[in-house]
Design a protein around this motif. Sequence first.
Motif, PDB file in Angstrom:
ATOM      1  N   PHE A  87       0.829  -1.205   0.000  1.00  0.00           N
ATOM      2  CA  PHE A  87       0.000   0.000   0.000  1.00  0.00           C
ATOM      3  C   PHE A  87       0.869   1.264   0.000  1.00  0.00           C
ATOM      4  O   PHE A  87       0.409   2.340   0.384  1.00  0.00           O
ATOM      5  N   SER A  88       2.125   1.127  -0.427  1.00  0.00           N
ATOM      6  CA  SER A  88       3.080   2.233  -0.262  1.00  0.00           C
ATOM      7  C   SER A  88       2.742   3.448  -1.104  1.00  0.00           C
ATOM      8  O   SER A  88       3.115   4.569  -0.752  1.00  0.00           O
ATOM      9  N   THR A  89       2.028   3.271  -2.207  1.00  0.00           N
ATOM     10  CA  THR A  89       1.686   4.419  -3.036  1.00  0.00           C
ATOM     11  C   THR A  89       0.268   4.935  -2.776  1.00  0.00           C
ATOM     12  O   THR A  89      -0.190   5.852  -3.455  1.00  0.00           O
ATOM     13  N   PHE A  90      -0.422   4.356  -1.810  1.00  0.00           N
ATOM     14  CA  PHE A  90      -1.739   4.866  -1.430  1.00  0.00           C
ATOM     15  C   PHE A  90      -1.560   6.033  -0.461  1.00  0.00           C
ATOM     16  O   PHE A  90      -0.836   5.918   0.535  1.00  0.00           O
ATOM     17  N   ASP A  91      -2.243   7.107  -0.733  1.00  0.00           N
ATOM     18  CA  ASP A  91      -2.283   8.221   0.204  1.00  0.00           C
ATOM     19  C   ASP A  91      -3.508   8.050   1.099  1.00  0.00           C
ATOM     20  O   ASP A  91      -4.408   7.266   0.794  1.00  0.00           O
TER      21      ASP A  91
ATOM     22  N   LEU B  47       8.378  17.680   2.045  1.00  0.00           N
ATOM     23  CA  LEU B  47       8.397  16.889   0.812  1.00  0.00           C
ATOM     24  C   LEU B  47       7.204  15.953   0.677  1.00  0.00           C
ATOM     25  O   LEU B  47       7.124  15.184  -0.275  1.00  0.00           O
ATOM     26  N   ALA B  48       6.267  16.027   1.618  1.00  0.00           N
ATOM     27  CA  ALA B  48       5.171  15.049   1.645  1.00  0.00           C
ATOM     28  C   ALA B  48       4.331  15.060   0.379  1.00  0.00           C
ATOM     29  O   ALA B  48       3.941  14.003  -0.125  1.00  0.00           O
ATOM     30  N   SER B  49       4.040  16.218  -0.143  1.00  0.00           N
ATOM     31  CA  SER B  49       3.184  16.292  -1.328  1.00  0.00           C
ATOM     32  C   SER B  49       3.983  16.274  -2.620  1.00  0.00           C
ATOM     33  O   SER B  49       3.472  15.888  -3.669  1.00  0.00           O
ATOM     34  N   ARG B  50       5.259  16.661  -2.551  1.00  0.00           N
ATOM     35  CA  ARG B  50       6.054  16.777  -3.772  1.00  0.00           C
ATOM     36  C   ARG B  50       6.866  15.525  -4.099  1.00  0.00           C
ATOM     37  O   ARG B  50       7.002  15.149  -5.262  1.00  0.00           O
ATOM     38  N   MET B  51       7.407  14.874  -3.083  1.00  0.00           N
ATOM     39  CA  MET B  51       8.277  13.723  -3.328  1.00  0.00           C
ATOM     40  C   MET B  51       8.012  12.622  -2.301  1.00  0.00           C
ATOM     41  O   MET B  51       8.906  12.224  -1.548  1.00  0.00           O
ATOM     42  N   PRO B  52       6.783  12.112  -2.219  1.00  0.00           N
ATOM     43  CA  PRO B  52       6.466  11.113  -1.192  1.00  0.00           C
ATOM     44  C   PRO B  52       7.233   9.807  -1.360  1.00  0.00           C
ATOM     45  O   PRO B  52       7.451   9.081  -0.397  1.00  0.00           O
ATOM     46  N   GLU B  53       7.648   9.500  -2.614  1.00  0.00           N
ATOM     47  CA  GLU B  53       8.327   8.224  -2.854  1.00  0.00           C
ATOM     48  C   GLU B  53       9.669   8.125  -2.125  1.00  0.00           C
ATOM     49  O   GLU B  53      10.180   7.019  -1.899  1.00  0.00           O
ATOM     50  N   ILE B  54      10.203   9.261  -1.715  1.00  0.00           N
ATOM     51  CA  ILE B  54      11.486   9.245  -1.008  1.00  0.00           C
ATOM     52  C   ILE B  54      11.371   8.491   0.297  1.00  0.00           C
ATOM     53  O   ILE B  54      12.327   7.833   0.732  1.00  0.00           O
ATOM     54  N   TYR B  55      10.199   8.561   0.942  1.00  0.00           N
ATOM     55  CA  TYR B  55      10.073   7.887   2.237  1.00  0.00           C
ATOM     56  C   TYR B  55      10.297   6.382   2.101  1.00  0.00           C
ATOM     57  O   TYR B  55      11.051   5.779   2.878  1.00  0.00           O
ATOM     58  N   MET B  56       9.664   5.744   1.122  1.00  0.00           N
ATOM     59  CA  MET B  56       9.801   4.310   0.985  1.00  0.00           C
ATOM     60  C   MET B  56      11.227   3.939   0.579  1.00  0.00           C
ATOM     61  O   MET B  56      11.762   2.919   1.016  1.00  0.00           O
ATOM     62  N   ARG B  57      11.856   4.775  -0.215  1.00  0.00           N
ATOM     63  CA  ARG B  57      13.249   4.499  -0.581  1.00  0.00           C
ATOM     64  C   ARG B  57      14.150   4.572   0.647  1.00  0.00           C
ATOM     65  O   ARG B  57      15.129   3.826   0.764  1.00  0.00           O
ATOM     66  N   SER B  58      13.825   5.468   1.576  1.00  0.00           N
ATOM     67  CA  SER B  58      14.665   5.626   2.763  1.00  0.00           C
ATOM     68  C   SER B  58      14.619   4.401   3.664  1.00  0.00           C
ATOM     69  O   SER B  58      15.513   4.212   4.502  1.00  0.00           O
ATOM     70  N   ALA B  59      13.581   3.575   3.511  1.00  0.00           N
ATOM     71  CA  ALA B  59      13.450   2.375   4.343  1.00  0.00           C
ATOM     72  C   ALA B  59      14.144   1.164   3.736  1.00  0.00           C
ATOM     73  O   ALA B  59      14.188   0.102   4.357  1.00  0.00           O
TER      74      ALA B  59
ATOM     75  N   ARG C  31       6.528   9.834   8.418  1.00  0.00           N
ATOM     76  CA  ARG C  31       5.310   9.024   8.381  1.00  0.00           C
ATOM     77  C   ARG C  31       4.778   8.903   9.800  1.00  0.00           C
ATOM     78  O   ARG C  31       5.476   8.460  10.698  1.00  0.00           O
ATOM     79  N   ILE C  32       3.519   9.309   9.985  1.00  0.00           N
ATOM     80  CA  ILE C  32       2.908   9.316  11.307  1.00  0.00           C
ATOM     81  C   ILE C  32       1.624   8.503  11.254  1.00  0.00           C
ATOM     82  O   ILE C  32       0.852   8.585  10.291  1.00  0.00           O
ATOM     83  N   THR C  33       1.388   7.727  12.289  1.00  0.00           N
ATOM     84  CA  THR C  33       0.162   6.950  12.435  1.00  0.00           C
ATOM     85  C   THR C  33      -0.648   7.526  13.579  1.00  0.00           C
ATOM     86  O   THR C  33      -0.105   7.852  14.632  1.00  0.00           O
ATOM     87  N   LEU C  34      -1.956   7.653  13.375  1.00  0.00           N
ATOM     88  CA  LEU C  34      -2.826   8.167  14.430  1.00  0.00           C
ATOM     89  C   LEU C  34      -3.130   7.035  15.401  1.00  0.00           C
ATOM     90  O   LEU C  34      -4.155   6.363  15.311  1.00  0.00           O
TER      91      LEU C  34
END
Length: 360
Positions: A195-199, A224-236, A257-260
């Motif tokens: 689900f990595s590309t689901f917002d 960078l959340a709206s402009r380059m979100p794919e960076i987060y998954m690459r960082s993992a 990445r934050i979870t409620l």
Amino acid sequence: MRPLPNQEADPGLLFPGAEPIRLPAGAPVLCIIVDAEEEFQWGGPTSARGHTTSSIRHQIRAHEAFSRHDARPTYLVTYPVASDAGAVDVLRGLLGDGLCDIGAQLHPWVTPPFEGGNEERLSFPGNLPRALEREKLLRLCEAIRDKFNLQPTVYKAGRYGFGPSTGALLQDAGFLVDTSLIPRTRYTACGGPDFSTFDYGPFWFGNSRRILELPVTRALTGLLASRMPEIYMRSADPPFSAVRAAGMLARTGLLERITLSPERSDLAAMRRLTRALLGRGERIFTLSYHSPSLDPGHTPYVRSRRDLAEFLHRLAGYLSFFSGELGGVFMTARELHDRLLAGTLPTQSPLSTRPGVNLR
């Protein structure tokens, strides 16, 4: 307008007919989702044996905070919980007093029939053969009907294992809400969904577009959340994971990445996530956690009584923030579904006219 779920991730197989929910401005809404499940060894192999449900009797610890705000959680019950007389008595008492709702969570490794093998990939319900996923779902629903005298209408796939057959099976079984989608997350390393590309954002799906997808409220925040979100998954991924790149991105305010959830996030982070999503135009949220966290030692999030006190402090603090500062309202997942269909969500926050209150 927030787009539909990413089409690369959703080619029409997982969520056929997906249609975003468009809402006028108004009070934010919070649904509380509790995974009411057996205790098991986190991080270990799944097993059909050796499980207890003793933590269910400790759920009352959270209801002091819920009662202050007239908030009613939805307990998503697994088969072992629905099969244990003591656990059922606790939850049936809360249900009878009007303090909660009951839904279903399918942990396939503890739900009959026990067939198909013990591969880790089969711990995700959506990876099971369609007939076996269907039979396990029906057995779970039958147990809940027998013990709680209700038809469950809110569902979560264990380990977020929503698969290509799941949507149709839920529709056939009469479910109205699914809570299996966890945005910006993937379990492909162990055979699970991606689900990595689901917002984040609720939507309708199904043949009649009457099943509400109410995802876990997890999203990316930062510059960078709206402009380059794919960076987060690459960082993992290696080699960046070796230098803890995701943590560095979060500390610099670039991408986090934050979870409620009071399990995974501190109060400041939950407030930050909520305000960021409000600023994007979202007004529906889910706060979620696992029932064993109410009894120290059963989850990695609450290992001690001090951890429990901090968990309850974060829970109470967030509910007060959502109600008091944001003027938010609390609904069960089923109530939200029905009010969305009827078009009766509140269109104005009780705090929206107060000076200095900014819901965005």
